[in-house]
Structure formats: structure tokens, C-alpha cells
Motif scaffolding. Sequence first.
Motif, PDB file in Angstrom:
ATOM      1  N   VAL A 279       0.838  -1.195   0.000  1.00  0.00           N
ATOM      2  CA  VAL A 279       0.000   0.000   0.000  1.00  0.00           C
ATOM      3  C   VAL A 279       0.877   1.251   0.000  1.00  0.00           C
ATOM      4  CG1 VAL A 279      -1.672   1.322   1.370  1.00  0.00           C
ATOM      5  CG2 VAL A 279      -1.983  -1.132   1.031  1.00  0.00           C
ATOM      6  N   ARG A 280       1.926   1.259   0.791  1.00  0.00           N
ATOM      7  CA  ARG A 280       2.836   2.411   0.813  1.00  0.00           C
ATOM      8  C   ARG A 280       3.503   2.618  -0.546  1.00  0.00           C
ATOM      9  NH1 ARG A 280       5.652   1.489   6.685  1.00  0.00           N
ATOM     10  NH2 ARG A 280       4.013   2.492   7.904  1.00  0.00           N
ATOM     11  N   ARG A 281       3.818   1.526  -1.197  1.00  0.00           N
ATOM     12  CA  ARG A 281       4.431   1.609  -2.527  1.00  0.00           C
ATOM     13  C   ARG A 281       3.487   2.299  -3.512  1.00  0.00           C
ATOM     14  NH1 ARG A 281       6.422  -3.804  -5.646  1.00  0.00           N
ATOM     15  NH2 ARG A 281       6.885  -2.837  -7.627  1.00  0.00           N
ATOM     16  N   ILE A 282       2.219   1.966  -3.438  1.00  0.00           N
ATOM     17  CA  ILE A 282       1.233   2.587  -4.320  1.00  0.00           C
ATOM     18  C   ILE A 282       1.019   4.051  -3.948  1.00  0.00           C
ATOM     19  CG2 ILE A 282      -1.228   2.600  -4.888  1.00  0.00           C
ATOM     20  CD1 ILE A 282      -1.043  -0.438  -5.032  1.00  0.00           C
ATOM     21  N   LEU A 283       0.934   4.346  -2.666  1.00  0.00           N
ATOM     22  CA  LEU A 283       0.728   5.720  -2.230  1.00  0.00           C
ATOM     23  C   LEU A 283       1.904   6.623  -2.578  1.00  0.00           C
ATOM     24  CD1 LEU A 283      -0.936   5.113   1.244  1.00  0.00           C
ATOM     25  CD2 LEU A 283      -2.041   5.927  -0.849  1.00  0.00           C
TER      26      LEU A 283
ATOM     27  N   ARG B 231       2.626   8.687  -7.336  1.00  0.00           N
ATOM     28  CA  ARG B 231       1.440   9.456  -7.750  1.00  0.00           C
ATOM     29  C   ARG B 231       1.025   9.166  -9.189  1.00  0.00           C
ATOM     30  NH1 ARG B 231      -0.155  12.874  -3.993  1.00  0.00           N
ATOM     31  NH2 ARG B 231       1.302  13.677  -2.468  1.00  0.00           N
ATOM     32  N   ASP B 232       1.898   8.591  -9.985  1.00  0.00           N
ATOM     33  CA  ASP B 232       1.595   8.306 -11.388  1.00  0.00           C
ATOM     34  C   ASP B 232       1.209   6.852 -11.635  1.00  0.00           C
ATOM     35  OD1 ASP B 232       2.151  10.934 -12.140  1.00  0.00           O
ATOM     36  OD2 ASP B 232       4.294  10.511 -12.326  1.00  0.00           O
ATOM     37  N   ILE B 233       1.028   6.083 -10.595  1.00  0.00           N
ATOM     38  CA  ILE B 233       0.829   4.644 -10.752  1.00  0.00           C
ATOM     39  C   ILE B 233      -0.460   4.308 -11.511  1.00  0.00           C
ATOM     40  CG2 ILE B 233      -0.399   4.164  -8.586  1.00  0.00           C
ATOM     41  CD1 ILE B 233       1.637   1.724  -8.383  1.00  0.00           C
ATOM     42  N   GLU B 234      -1.461   5.160 -11.431  1.00  0.00           N
ATOM     43  CA  GLU B 234      -2.739   4.878 -12.098  1.00  0.00           C
ATOM     44  C   GLU B 234      -2.661   5.036 -13.606  1.00  0.00           C
ATOM     45  OE1 GLU B 234      -5.625   7.356 -10.261  1.00  0.00           O
ATOM     46  OE2 GLU B 234      -5.365   6.423  -8.316  1.00  0.00           O
ATOM     47  N   ARG B 235      -1.605   5.646 -14.111  1.00  0.00           N
ATOM     48  CA  ARG B 235      -1.487   5.854 -15.550  1.00  0.00           C
ATOM     49  C   ARG B 235      -1.218   4.571 -16.309  1.00  0.00           C
ATOM     50  NH1 ARG B 235       1.874  11.481 -15.573  1.00  0.00           N
ATOM     51  NH2 ARG B 235       0.212  12.706 -14.637  1.00  0.00           N
ATOM     52  N   ASP B 236      -0.563   3.646 -15.665  1.00  0.00           N
ATOM     53  CA  ASP B 236      -0.252   2.375 -16.328  1.00  0.00           C
ATOM     54  C   ASP B 236      -0.753   1.230 -15.446  1.00  0.00           C
ATOM     55  OD1 ASP B 236       0.730   0.187 -17.684  1.00  0.00           O
ATOM     56  OD2 ASP B 236       2.770   0.955 -17.832  1.00  0.00           O
ATOM     57  N   PRO B 237      -1.798   0.527 -15.885  1.00  0.00           N
ATOM     58  CA  PRO B 237      -2.365  -0.560 -15.069  1.00  0.00           C
ATOM     59  C   PRO B 237      -1.341  -1.641 -14.722  1.00  0.00           C
ATOM     60  CG  PRO B 237      -3.670  -0.226 -17.066  1.00  0.00           C
ATOM     61  CD  PRO B 237      -2.487   0.690 -17.138  1.00  0.00           C
ATOM     62  N   ARG B 238      -0.309  -1.770 -15.524  1.00  0.00           N
ATOM     63  CA  ARG B 238       0.707  -2.795 -15.236  1.00  0.00           C
ATOM     64  C   ARG B 238       1.461  -2.495 -13.954  1.00  0.00           C
ATOM     65  NH1 ARG B 238       3.498  -2.618 -20.940  1.00  0.00           N
ATOM     66  NH2 ARG B 238       3.155  -0.462 -20.401  1.00  0.00           N
ATOM     67  N   ASP B 239       1.564  -1.215 -13.595  1.00  0.00           N
ATOM     68  CA  ASP B 239       2.270  -0.864 -12.357  1.00  0.00           C
ATOM     69  C   ASP B 239       1.523  -1.392 -11.128  1.00  0.00           C
ATOM     70  OD1 ASP B 239       4.185   0.425 -13.877  1.00  0.00           O
ATOM     71  OD2 ASP B 239       3.337   2.426 -13.545  1.00  0.00           O
ATOM     72  N   VAL B 240       0.209  -1.233 -11.116  1.00  0.00           N
ATOM     73  CA  VAL B 240      -0.597  -1.755 -10.001  1.00  0.00           C
ATOM     74  C   VAL B 240      -0.543  -3.280 -10.014  1.00  0.00           C
ATOM     75  CG1 VAL B 240      -2.896  -1.871  -8.974  1.00  0.00           C
ATOM     76  CG2 VAL B 240      -2.079   0.274  -9.958  1.00  0.00           C
ATOM     77  N   MET B 241      -0.594  -3.869 -11.192  1.00  0.00           N
ATOM     78  CA  MET B 241      -0.529  -5.334 -11.298  1.00  0.00           C
ATOM     79  C   MET B 241       0.812  -5.855 -10.795  1.00  0.00           C
ATOM     80  SD  MET B 241      -3.324  -6.665 -12.142  1.00  0.00           S
ATOM     81  CE  MET B 241      -2.685  -8.302 -12.406  1.00  0.00           C
ATOM     82  N   THR B 242       1.877  -5.105 -11.039  1.00  0.00           N
ATOM     83  CA  THR B 242       3.189  -5.515 -10.544  1.00  0.00           C
ATOM     84  C   THR B 242       3.189  -5.560  -9.020  1.00  0.00           C
ATOM     85  OG1 THR B 242       4.304  -4.624 -12.480  1.00  0.00           O
ATOM     86  CG2 THR B 242       5.639  -4.903 -10.498  1.00  0.00           C
TER      87      THR B 242
END
Length: 93
Positions: free
Chosen positions: A50-54, A57-68
Amino acid sequence: RDVPPNSTPLRELAHAIAGALALPAPATTRDELTYLRIYRDRARLVLLAVRRILADRDIERDPRDVMTVACSLRDQVAQLGDGSYGHQPEPTL
């Protein structure tokens, strides 16, 4: 990593978090200490994800980042395992 059909990166992350925190209840009080240690370790992994995602700030631009992040969490949880304590039997329907 690719998002599975009929899912979203956010749903996959939620599944990874739920899977990380879902542990069968300990069978005895003697098993409870091991259960609590495993749960603590898994909760730390969830918090790091969760901290990594927070922090990004640009993580939502590429769905692969959240999937990673979701896949990394699943992999780390799998390495911890949960078979080192006695579990209560699953309820039957």
C-alpha cells in the motif's frame, strides 16, 4: 503484468490483499502464537504494498504498475506459507 479478463488492477490488488490477510484460525491456543506471527508478517507485506502505491502518484497511468504490486504481494505471501500451525477444520455446509 497483464490484467486478467473481467478484472481491473484495483480488483487484483484487493484480491491480493484479501488473500494475504486470510488465514485459517488456529486449532489450539498453542498454535495461536505461530498464527499471530504469520499474520503480522503478512500484514507488513500488505502495508509495504500500500505504501508503494501511495508513494507513486503516477501509478494509475499504467495498469501494469498496479498489477506488478499485486503480483509481488502474492509472491511474497506465497513464500511465507501458512502450514506451520494447526488449523481449525473448515466449516461444512
